[in-house]
Design an enzyme around this catalytic site. Sequence first.
Site, PDB file in Angstrom:
ATOM      1  N   GLY A  24     -78.766  64.105  86.821  1.00  0.00           N
ATOM      2  CA  GLY A  24     -78.338  65.216  85.969  1.00  0.00           C
ATOM      3  C   GLY A  24     -77.061  65.873  86.445  1.00  0.00           C
ATOM      4  O   GLY A  24     -76.245  66.335  85.632  1.00  0.00           O
ATOM      5  N   ASP A  25     -76.866  65.920  87.752  1.00  0.00           N
ATOM      6  CA  ASP A  25     -75.631  66.465  88.320  1.00  0.00           C
ATOM      7  C   ASP A  25     -74.428  65.676  87.802  1.00  0.00           C
ATOM      8  O   ASP A  25     -73.425  66.245  87.375  1.00  0.00           O
ATOM      9  CB  ASP A  25     -75.703  66.419  89.846  1.00  0.00           C
ATOM     10  CG  ASP A  25     -74.429  66.861  90.525  1.00  0.00           C
ATOM     11  OD1 ASP A  25     -73.964  67.982  90.245  1.00  0.00           O
ATOM     12  OD2 ASP A  25     -73.886  66.089  91.345  1.00  0.00           O
ATOM     13  N   GLY A  26     -74.550  64.359  87.811  1.00  0.00           N
ATOM     14  CA  GLY A  26     -73.467  63.508  87.322  1.00  0.00           C
ATOM     15  C   GLY A  26     -73.261  63.636  85.823  1.00  0.00           C
ATOM     16  O   GLY A  26     -72.121  63.663  85.344  1.00  0.00           O
TER      17      GLY A  26
END
Length: 141
Positions: A24-26
């Site tokens: 999700g960070d990416g």
Amino acid sequence: MDRFLAETDCDPKSYSPLTLAFIGDGVFELFVRERLVLQGNCPVKELHKHAVKQVQAAAQAMVVPKLEPILSEEEISVLKRGRNAHVGHVPKNASVADYHAATALESLFGYLYLKGDLKRLQELFREICEIQMQNIEKTDV
């Protein structure tokens, strides 16, 4: 597009919240970067500076409570799992609360991405941008 590797089966419910946050960070950063690039060509150093402001834990944490009213029960559940995950460490430039909230948001983005729900990701990202703009306007007054 559902996912980049859509031909590989995936059950996002089977992943830990930190694994969801990892992807999700990416996903969140890609949304931010695409938005910045589409706003106009500028030096990479400037793009990076603007991206960092939007992906840092405090900026992500600020939008979480304002997003909650528009989330489904399933999305709230993922958000709570992410918020309650044992993260192991907190970066020195983030408070514990902000880092947990940011992890929650990243978990949600990872879950929706692995689920293949690009439309919902787009809706949430648009809402996040709107929240951030309102926050900027309030601080400029």
